[in-house]
Design an enzyme around this catalytic site. Sequence first.
Site, PDB file in Angstrom:
ATOM      1  CD  GLU A   1      27.983  42.961  42.900  1.00  0.00           C
ATOM      2  OE1 GLU A   1      27.807  41.968  42.418  1.00  0.00           O
ATOM      3  OE2 GLU A   1      28.186  43.620  43.480  1.00  0.00           O
TER       4      GLU A   1
ATOM      5  CG  ASN B   1      35.512  32.936  46.110  1.00  0.00           C
ATOM      6  OD1 ASN B   1      35.957  32.647  44.724  1.00  0.00           O
ATOM      7  ND2 ASN B   1      33.944  33.650  45.951  1.00  0.00           N
TER       8      ASN B   1
ATOM      9  N   GLY C   1      39.378  28.970  55.849  1.00  0.00           N
ATOM     10  CA  GLY C   1      39.828  29.747  56.244  1.00  0.00           C
ATOM     11  C   GLY C   1      40.002  30.870  55.982  1.00  0.00           C
TER      12      GLY C   1
ATOM     13  N   GLY D   1      32.234  36.675  52.371  1.00  0.00           N
ATOM     14  CA  GLY D   1      33.373  37.212  51.698  1.00  0.00           C
ATOM     15  C   GLY D   1      32.952  39.191  52.326  1.00  0.00           C
ATOM     16  CG  ASP D   2      30.247  41.097  49.895  1.00  0.00           C
ATOM     17  OD1 ASP D   2      31.520  41.092  49.334  1.00  0.00           O
ATOM     18  OD2 ASP D   2      29.048  40.996  49.986  1.00  0.00           O
TER      19      ASP D   2
END
Length: 310
Positions: free
Chosen positions: A141, A186, A227, A253-254
């Site tokens: 970002e 991901n 997982g 995810g963070d």
Amino acid sequence: MTGRIGVIGSNMTDLITYGPRLPRAGETLEAARFAVGRGGKGANQAVAAARLGARVAMVGRVGADDFGRETLRSLQSDGVDVTHVLATPGATTGVAPIFVAANGENSILIVKGANGLVSPKDVEAAADLLLSCDLILLQLEIPLETVYATIDWAHRCGRRVLLNPAPATEALAVERIASVDYFVPNQSELAILTNLPTETAAEAEAAARHLLDRGMKEIIVTLGGDGVLLVQPDRTLHIPAVPVEATDTTGAGDAFIGAFAFHLTSGHALEAALCRAAAYAALSVTRPGTQTSFAGADEFRGYLNATVEN
């Protein structure tokens, strides 16, 4: 004693409107609720690690505006060192206006604002601080040139780097990031970067091995409710998700990356750090919001004792 973590990344202010449905073009609707949240992938990962007890320093930018001042205050309240998070005159703090319908459908606009001005010179100015870090976290970002420059600098200085390629872009040059120690996409990000299917664990492994063949060291693929997949040159390890009833997966995810960074720099072995990070992410999805869903150290320790380790 935990090591120090450096985060070079984004800060965003989420402006969330909850309405009955998404408005059509030119239509005005009355909405039920509005909320302001703190976000940005860099800030999210920094806050998750700090709440677990890590010593975290961040490099980034906010605008010289009310959102920027509140962002700095919020980060400091979580113990994040913001010495090198610069308030930038003439730029706005990054914002994400989010419209959420009653059925869960959403529409999001992203304005990078000051995040788009984070430069290699900002990293150079923080070099002494970053040299004291055991692990540096990066996301996408901020400008790619800054990501590349940081990876090159860290490689020369012997600092470990974790790159989370989010949001994924086909413009990311694999040869420029091959020296990172941990690459953590991901499934959808991995698909964009490799142009290969990743819907199953087997497909995700094959796509990850495609990146290993191009010079990368170690791939950690987050699989959501399935997982985590660790793909190394000589083995593949699947870590199942902790079963929970999810209410909001935003920021999971963070949460995973922040927790992984904390446990890795606290002396845990790689597999143990991944297992604990998966548990931390699972806990985060049981509550609403992004940073508001991240647990502190005592709460997470109790969760591990009650749910995972017994």
